[in-house]
Write an enzyme that holds these catalytic residues in place. Structure first.
Site, PDB file in Angstrom:
ATOM      1  CG  ASN A   9      -0.184  -0.148   2.563  1.00 13.91           C
ATOM      2  OD1 ASN A   9       0.979  -0.334   2.749  1.00 13.91           O
ATOM      3  ND2 ASN A   9      -1.192   0.235   3.689  1.00 13.91           N
ATOM      4  CB  CYS A  10       4.502   1.953  -0.024  1.00 17.30           C
ATOM      5  SG  CYS A  10       5.610   3.237  -0.128  1.00 17.30           S
ATOM      6  CG  ASP A  11       0.629   6.423  -2.458  1.00 17.56           C
ATOM      7  OD1 ASP A  11      -0.323   5.569  -2.692  1.00 17.56           O
ATOM      8  OD2 ASP A  11       0.173   7.493  -1.894  1.00 17.56           O
TER       9      ASP A  11
END
Length: 118
Positions: A9-11
């Site tokens: 979920n890290c951009d």
């Protein structure tokens, strides 16, 4: 093949994976939360990049650490912190051709291009 270490979920990790896919670069993704983190990997990354580059001091995990944990840092303390809190690792971390590249800024992208040039 490029191994990308990060968090799903890290951009920045998502952007890196998207770019690799668009460029047709063969890669695999290792989610630090789901797949875990080996001490040998942390030691290799510390040796290759140095703890100043590998430690993410901008994130929530760092800010939530007790002040005593954030003081008097040395490589041994950093290694323990990273193993206990993988989200303290600046993401993504790329492993390829025996090299380690940390982050996805312009310099990291250029280094990846150099390492994957045919």
């Amino acid at each position: 093949m490029i191994t990308v270490y990060g968090i799903k979920n890290c951009d920045t990790c998502r952007n890196a994976l998207k770019a690799l896919k668009e460029q047709g670069r063969e890669h695999s993704f290792h989610d630090l939360r789901v797949d875990g983190l080996r001490e040998e990997s942390v030691v290799q990354w510390l040796d290759a990049a140095g703890w100043e580059k590998l430690l993410n001091r901008r994130g929530t995990t760092w800010r939530k650490l007790p002040e005593a944990e954030r003081e008097n840092l040395d490589e041994l303390k950093i290694k323990r912190l990273l193993l206990d809190n993988p989200t303290l690792i600046k993401r993504p971390v790329f492993e390829l051709a025996g090299e380690v590249v940390v982050g996805f800024d312009a310099a990291a992208k250029a280094r990846l291009d150099e390492l994957t040039a045919d």
